[in-house]
Design a protein around this motif. Structure first.
Motif, PDB file in Angstrom:
ATOM      1  N   ASP A  53     -19.093   4.855 -27.884  1.00  0.00           N
ATOM      2  CA  ASP A  53     -20.362   5.409 -27.398  1.00  0.00           C
ATOM      3  C   ASP A  53     -21.335   5.644 -28.551  1.00  0.00           C
ATOM      4  OD1 ASP A  53     -19.206   5.398 -24.875  1.00  0.00           O
ATOM      5  OD2 ASP A  53     -18.922   7.580 -24.790  1.00  0.00           O
ATOM      6  N   LEU A  54     -20.809   6.171 -29.653  1.00  0.00           N
ATOM      7  CA  LEU A  54     -21.657   6.424 -30.813  1.00  0.00           C
ATOM      8  C   LEU A  54     -22.205   5.112 -31.377  1.00  0.00           C
ATOM      9  CD1 LEU A  54     -22.790   8.672 -32.563  1.00  0.00           C
ATOM     10  CD2 LEU A  54     -20.753   8.508 -33.986  1.00  0.00           C
ATOM     11  N   GLY A  55     -21.391   4.086 -31.383  1.00  0.00           N
ATOM     12  CA  GLY A  55     -21.856   2.772 -31.807  1.00  0.00           C
ATOM     13  C   GLY A  55     -22.976   2.264 -30.919  1.00  0.00           C
ATOM     14  N   GLN A  56     -22.856   2.498 -29.622  1.00  0.00           N
ATOM     15  CA  GLN A  56     -23.908   2.102 -28.689  1.00  0.00           C
ATOM     16  C   GLN A  56     -25.198   2.871 -28.989  1.00  0.00           C
ATOM     17  OE1 GLN A  56     -24.063  -0.283 -26.557  1.00  0.00           O
ATOM     18  NE2 GLN A  56     -21.949  -0.919 -26.426  1.00  0.00           N
ATOM     19  N   LEU A  57     -25.068   4.154 -29.319  1.00  0.00           N
ATOM     20  CA  LEU A  57     -26.250   4.949 -29.667  1.00  0.00           C
ATOM     21  C   LEU A  57     -26.918   4.419 -30.938  1.00  0.00           C
ATOM     22  CD1 LEU A  57     -25.074   8.586 -28.898  1.00  0.00           C
ATOM     23  CD2 LEU A  57     -26.882   7.307 -27.752  1.00  0.00           C
ATOM     24  N   HIS A  58     -26.104   4.000 -31.890  1.00  0.00           N
ATOM     25  CA  HIS A  58     -26.667   3.443 -33.127  1.00  0.00           C
ATOM     26  C   HIS A  58     -27.428   2.154 -32.841  1.00  0.00           C
ATOM     27  CE1 HIS A  58     -25.082   6.099 -36.315  1.00  0.00           C
ATOM     28  NE2 HIS A  58     -24.190   6.386 -35.387  1.00  0.00           N
ATOM     29  N   LEU A  59     -26.884   1.331 -31.946  1.00  0.00           N
ATOM     30  CA  LEU A  59     -27.596   0.109 -31.567  1.00  0.00           C
ATOM     31  C   LEU A  59     -28.917   0.447 -30.893  1.00  0.00           C
ATOM     32  CD1 LEU A  59     -24.758  -2.199 -30.213  1.00  0.00           C
ATOM     33  CD2 LEU A  59     -26.013  -2.420 -32.353  1.00  0.00           C
ATOM     34  N   ALA A  60     -28.898   1.455 -30.031  1.00  0.00           N
ATOM     35  CA  ALA A  60     -30.134   1.865 -29.356  1.00  0.00           C
ATOM     36  C   ALA A  60     -31.158   2.365 -30.370  1.00  0.00           C
ATOM     37  CB  ALA A  60     -29.832   2.953 -28.325  1.00  0.00           C
ATOM     38  N   THR A  73     -25.845  14.638 -33.880  1.00  0.00           N
ATOM     39  CA  THR A  73     -25.167  15.352 -34.955  1.00  0.00           C
ATOM     40  C   THR A  73     -23.734  14.900 -35.187  1.00  0.00           C
ATOM     41  OG1 THR A  73     -24.449  17.140 -33.492  1.00  0.00           O
ATOM     42  CG2 THR A  73     -26.580  17.398 -34.590  1.00  0.00           C
ATOM     43  N   VAL A  74     -23.143  14.151 -34.264  1.00  0.00           N
ATOM     44  CA  VAL A  74     -21.778  13.652 -34.429  1.00  0.00           C
ATOM     45  C   VAL A  74     -21.840  12.326 -35.176  1.00  0.00           C
ATOM     46  CG1 VAL A  74     -19.738  12.792 -33.215  1.00  0.00           C
ATOM     47  CG2 VAL A  74     -20.914  14.823 -32.374  1.00  0.00           C
ATOM     48  N   THR A  75     -20.958  12.173 -36.163  1.00  0.00           N
ATOM     49  CA  THR A  75     -20.937  10.942 -36.951  1.00  0.00           C
ATOM     50  C   THR A  75     -19.612  10.211 -36.770  1.00  0.00           C
ATOM     51  OG1 THR A  75     -19.964  11.963 -38.915  1.00  0.00           O
ATOM     52  CG2 THR A  75     -22.391  12.048 -38.713  1.00  0.00           C
ATOM     53  N   ILE A  76     -19.607   8.944 -37.149  1.00  0.00           N
ATOM     54  CA  ILE A  76     -18.358   8.172 -37.147  1.00  0.00           C
ATOM     55  C   ILE A  76     -17.342   8.866 -38.051  1.00  0.00           C
ATOM     56  CG2 ILE A  76     -17.300   5.981 -37.867  1.00  0.00           C
ATOM     57  CD1 ILE A  76     -18.848   5.622 -35.310  1.00  0.00           C
ATOM     58  N   GLY A  77     -17.813   9.439 -39.157  1.00  0.00           N
ATOM     59  CA  GLY A  77     -16.923  10.175 -40.064  1.00  0.00           C
ATOM     60  C   GLY A  77     -16.232  11.333 -39.360  1.00  0.00           C
ATOM     61  N   ASN A  78     -16.955  12.056 -38.495  1.00  0.00           N
ATOM     62  CA  ASN A  78     -16.343  13.155 -37.733  1.00  0.00           C
ATOM     63  C   ASN A  78     -15.230  12.623 -36.833  1.00  0.00           C
ATOM     64  OD1 ASN A  78     -19.666  14.378 -37.155  1.00  0.00           O
ATOM     65  ND2 ASN A  78     -18.260  15.178 -38.690  1.00  0.00           N
ATOM     66  N   ILE A  79     -15.489  11.483 -36.214  1.00  0.00           N
ATOM     67  CA  ILE A  79     -14.500  10.890 -35.310  1.00  0.00           C
ATOM     68  C   ILE A  79     -13.289  10.416 -36.108  1.00  0.00           C
ATOM     69  CG2 ILE A  79     -14.068   8.985 -33.703  1.00  0.00           C
ATOM     70  CD1 ILE A  79     -17.074   9.318 -32.853  1.00  0.00           C
ATOM     71  N   HIS A  80     -13.528   9.793 -37.256  1.00  0.00           N
ATOM     72  CA  HIS A  80     -12.419   9.337 -38.102  1.00  0.00           C
ATOM     73  C   HIS A  80     -11.573  10.513 -38.587  1.00  0.00           C
ATOM     74  CE1 HIS A  80     -14.147   5.109 -39.167  1.00  0.00           C
ATOM     75  NE2 HIS A  80     -13.853   5.238 -37.898  1.00  0.00           N
ATOM     76  N   GLU A  81     -12.205  11.611 -38.950  1.00  0.00           N
ATOM     77  CA  GLU A  81     -11.450  12.804 -39.380  1.00  0.00           C
ATOM     78  C   GLU A  81     -10.546  13.301 -38.262  1.00  0.00           C
ATOM     79  OE1 GLU A  81     -14.275  15.737 -40.686  1.00  0.00           O
ATOM     80  OE2 GLU A  81     -14.900  14.533 -42.398  1.00  0.00           O
ATOM     81  N   ALA A  82     -11.062  13.325 -37.033  1.00  0.00           N
ATOM     82  CA  ALA A  82     -10.258  13.769 -35.895  1.00  0.00           C
ATOM     83  C   ALA A  82      -9.095  12.806 -35.653  1.00  0.00           C
ATOM     84  CB  ALA A  82     -11.127  13.898 -34.645  1.00  0.00           C
ATOM     85  N   MET A  83      -9.361  11.506 -35.769  1.00  0.00           N
ATOM     86  CA  MET A  83      -8.290  10.515 -35.603  1.00  0.00           C
ATOM     87  C   MET A  83      -7.225  10.687 -36.677  1.00  0.00           C
ATOM     88  SD  MET A  83     -10.334   7.033 -34.670  1.00  0.00           S
ATOM     89  CE  MET A  83     -10.793   6.626 -32.986  1.00  0.00           C
TER      90      MET A  83
END
Length: 100
Positions: A53-60, A73-83
């Protein structure tokens, strides 16, 4: 005391809502990782959906449609940290690309 299927139904309903729109159901990716009542696989799937979803937002954004609210305010880095906190791979999918 409620019947056992009620808790299973609530679990499934919450999981479906989180999979559909993780950014709406959670404030931060770390909140997904903290849901110990869901399996690691379920939490990983939700985080992967959020990453997509975040990737889709970046494309938009590239097409002059910037995100607003907490999505900004949510970044790919935040998602990677959670993973990483779940011990799952962060690069299992690359997310959307133009033409996808």
């Amino acid at each position: 005391m409620s019947p056992p299927y009620t808790s299973l139904t609530r679990h499934q309903s919450e999981l479906e809502a989180a999979m559909k729109d993780p950014g709406r159901e959670f404030n931060r990716p770390a909140d997904v990782a903290a849901r110990h009542d869901w399996s690691v696989e379920e939490r990983h799937a939700i985080l992967r959906q959020w990453k997509y979803d975040l990737g889709q937002l970046h494309l938009a954004t590239e097409e002059n449609m910037p995100p607003s609210g907490k999505d900004a305010t949510v970044t790919i880095g935040n998602i990677h940290e959670a993973m990483e906190s779940l011990g799952v791979p962060t690069d299992s999918d690359s997310g959307p690309s133009k033409g996808a």
